[in-house]
Design a protein around this motif. Structure first.
Motif, PDB file in Angstrom:
ATOM      1  N   ARG A 181      16.639   3.061  44.971  1.00 45.49           N
ATOM      2  CA  ARG A 181      16.322   4.480  46.015  1.00 45.49           C
ATOM      3  C   ARG A 181      17.255   3.516  46.920  1.00 45.49           C
ATOM      4  NH1 ARG A 181      16.057   9.499  45.358  1.00 45.49           N
ATOM      5  NH2 ARG A 181      16.061   9.844  47.038  1.00 45.49           N
ATOM      6  N   ALA A 182      16.739   2.518  47.302  1.00 45.97           N
ATOM      7  CA  ALA A 182      16.946   1.766  48.964  1.00 45.97           C
ATOM      8  C   ALA A 182      18.447   2.154  47.855  1.00 45.97           C
ATOM      9  CB  ALA A 182      16.802   0.400  48.748  1.00 45.97           C
ATOM     10  N   ARG A 186      24.306   2.453  49.521  1.00 42.76           N
ATOM     11  CA  ARG A 186      24.777   1.425  49.474  1.00 42.76           C
ATOM     12  C   ARG A 186      26.494   2.195  48.935  1.00 42.76           C
ATOM     13  NH1 ARG A 186      21.111  -3.109  49.443  1.00 42.76           N
ATOM     14  NH2 ARG A 186      23.100  -4.518  49.693  1.00 42.76           N
ATOM     15  N   ARG A 218      15.778  11.158  52.124  1.00 45.24           N
ATOM     16  CA  ARG A 218      15.735   9.618  53.298  1.00 45.24           C
ATOM     17  C   ARG A 218      13.951   9.087  52.908  1.00 45.24           C
ATOM     18  NH1 ARG A 218      17.399   4.738  52.179  1.00 45.24           N
ATOM     19  NH2 ARG A 218      19.536   4.644  54.405  1.00 45.24           N
ATOM     20  N   ASP A 221      13.225   8.258  49.875  1.00 47.46           N
ATOM     21  CA  ASP A 221      13.454   6.574  50.043  1.00 47.46           C
ATOM     22  C   ASP A 221      12.420   5.721  50.618  1.00 47.46           C
ATOM     23  OD1 ASP A 221      16.071   7.292  48.867  1.00 47.46           O
ATOM     24  OD2 ASP A 221      16.909   7.073  50.347  1.00 47.46           O
ATOM     25  N   VAL A 222      11.802   6.705  51.482  1.00 49.68           N
ATOM     26  CA  VAL A 222      10.896   5.849  52.506  1.00 49.68           C
ATOM     27  C   VAL A 222       9.365   5.589  51.819  1.00 49.68           C
ATOM     28  CG1 VAL A 222       9.198   5.613  54.696  1.00 49.68           C
ATOM     29  CG2 VAL A 222      11.703   5.599  54.804  1.00 49.68           C
ATOM     30  N   CYS A 225       8.964   3.108  49.053  1.00 52.77           N
ATOM     31  CA  CYS A 225       8.904   1.788  49.340  1.00 52.77           C
ATOM     32  C   CYS A 225       8.246   1.616  49.660  1.00 52.77           C
ATOM     33  CB  CYS A 225       9.670   1.033  50.805  1.00 52.77           C
ATOM     34  SG  CYS A 225      12.216   1.659  50.165  1.00 52.77           S
ATOM     35  N   ALA A 235      10.373  -1.834  55.179  1.00 54.15           N
ATOM     36  CA  ALA A 235      11.560  -0.962  54.046  1.00 54.15           C
ATOM     37  C   ALA A 235      12.341  -0.575  55.283  1.00 54.15           C
ATOM     38  CB  ALA A 235      10.352   0.159  54.679  1.00 54.15           C
ATOM     39  N   ARG A 238      15.131  -2.996  54.414  1.00 56.03           N
ATOM     40  CA  ARG A 238      15.774  -2.177  52.638  1.00 56.03           C
ATOM     41  C   ARG A 238      16.384  -1.671  52.987  1.00 56.03           C
ATOM     42  NH1 ARG A 238      11.756  -1.621  47.793  1.00 56.03           N
ATOM     43  NH2 ARG A 238      11.927  -3.767  47.755  1.00 56.03           N
ATOM     44  N   LEU A 239      15.904  -0.925  53.496  1.00 54.96           N
ATOM     45  CA  LEU A 239      17.399   0.715  53.250  1.00 54.96           C
ATOM     46  C   LEU A 239      18.059   0.928  54.814  1.00 54.96           C
ATOM     47  CD1 LEU A 239      14.533   3.232  53.306  1.00 54.96           C
ATOM     48  CD2 LEU A 239      15.434   3.058  51.898  1.00 54.96           C
ATOM     49  N   VAL A 246      12.012   4.396  60.533  1.00 57.10           N
ATOM     50  CA  VAL A 246      11.280   4.733  59.250  1.00 57.10           C
ATOM     51  C   VAL A 246       9.626   5.378  58.966  1.00 57.10           C
ATOM     52  CG1 VAL A 246       9.685   3.162  57.522  1.00 57.10           C
ATOM     53  CG2 VAL A 246      12.172   2.530  57.784  1.00 57.10           C
TER      54      VAL A 246
END
Length: 276
Positions: A181-182, A186, A218, A221-222, A225, A235, A238-239, A246
Motif C-alpha cells: 500500500r505504501a 509511487r 490514504r 494506507d496509514v 502501516c 508511517a 514510508r508513505l 498521518v
C-alpha cells in the motif's frame, strides 16, 4: 530482469524531460532485453524517421553499446566520423540525420538496465550542462525501476498463501500488505499500480461487505502501516507524507471505525475485513 511496460513508460517520460531540459531536438532509448547483453531501442521522441526503432544495440558496439559496456555516459561530436566508437549502426543513425550524439546508461543495482540518447543534426560538441541534464533524466528512470523491482519482489512474497494459525507468517503478510500500500502511490504505470492494489486485496480476508465502513485509500494506507507496527513518524516516512498528515488520517479512520485508540482501530478494521 525482463523488459516491462512500466519501464517503457518511464523511458518515454525521461525522453520528454531530456529534450525539454537540454534543448536537444531528438531523443530515443530503450531497455536491456531479457537475458541478453543488448539494448532494444523502443521509444523515439522528435525523430523524423523510424530508422532507429527496434534497433538492437549490442554491448560494446556503437555509442550506446560503449555506454553499456563502461556503465557511464558517452558522447561524440560527429557520430559517423568518430574514432572513439565502432560503426555498426551508422546507416540507421545517418538515415535520421544525426551527427552529435550522447548516450547515458540507466544503472540499477550496478546493472545497466537501459540507455537514453540525445542528439543534434549538426556536428558540434555537447557541453557539460547538456550531459548533466541527460544524466538527471536517466536517474529518474533508475529510481522508477528500483520501485518497480521492489513492487514485484513484494508481489511474489504476497501471493504465497499464509496459514492463519501461523502467527509469524501472518505478521509477515501484514508487513507485506503495508509495504504494498505504501508503494502503490509511487508507481507511475497505471497497470502495474492496479496489479499491486489487486495483490493488496488478496491479502485481506473475504470481508462481509466491510459492515458498511468505507475508508479512504490514504486512511487504509496509514492503518496498514500501524497494523505492521509502524509509529506515526515511520508511517510518514514510508508513505512520503508529514507526521501531522498521518495523524489526521489516523484520527479520521478511528472516527469512522468507532475506535478510541489506534490499536482499537486496527482491530476494528480487521473485523471489517479491511486489513489482513
Amino acid at each position: 530482469m525482463s523488459v516491462n511496460p512500466g519501464g517503457a513508460v518511464e523511458i518515454r517520460r525521461a525522453l520528454v524531460r531530456l529534450r525539454r531540459t537540454t534543448g536537444l531536438p531528438v531523443a530515443f532509448g530503450g531497455l536491456v532485453e531479457p537475458d541478453r547483453s543488448r539494448i532494444r531501442i523502443s521509444e523515439l521522441s522528435g525523430t523524423a524517421t523510424t530508422s532507429l526503432l527496434a534497433l538492437a544495440v549490442t554491448s560494446g558496439n556503437g555509442l550506446g553499446g560503449k555506454a553499456v559496456a563502461l556503465a557511464r555516459p558517452c558522447a561524440v561530436a560527429d557520430y559517423s566520423m568518430s574514432r572513439q566508437i565502432s560503426h555498426e549502426y551508422d546507416a540507421a543513425v545517418a538515415a535520421e540525420g544525426l551527427r552529435s550524439v550522447l548516450a547515458v546508461p540507466v544503472v540499477v543495482r550496478r546493472r545497466v538496465r537501459g540507455v537514453l540518447y540525445g542528439a543534434l543534426r549538426d556536428a558540434r560538441p555537447l557541453g557539460d550542462r547538456t550531459l548533466t541534464a541527460a544524466v538527471d533524466a536517466a536517474r529518474d528512470v533508475e529510481q522508477a525501476l528500483v520501485v518497480d523491482d521492489e513492487v514485484r519482489d513484494v508481489l511474489v512474497a504476497a501471493r504465497a498463501e499464509p496459514r492463519r494459525d501461523d502467527t509469524s507468517t501472518w505478521e509477515q503478510v501484514r508487513e507485506a500488505h503495508a509495504a504494498l500500500r505504501a508503494l502503490a502511490p509511487r508507481i507511475g504505470d497505471p497497470a502495474l499500480r492496479a496489479d499491486l492494489l489487486d495483490a493488496c486485496a488478496l491479502l485481506t480476508p473475504d470481508a462481509v461487505a466491510s459492515k458498511g465502513i468505507a475508508l479512504a485509500p490514504r486512511e487504509l494506507d496509514v492503518l496498514a502501516c500501524v497494523a505492521a507496527g509502524a509509529t506515526n513518524a515511520a508511517a510518514a516516512d514510508r508513505l512520503g507524507v508529514r507526521a501531522e498528515t498521518v495523524k489526521a488520517y489516523l484520527r479520521s479512520a478511528m472516527r469512522k471505525l468507532g475506535a478510541r485508540t489506534r490499536g482499537e482501530a486496527v482491530v476494528a478494521a480487521r473485523r471489517a475485513g479491511l486489513l489482513p
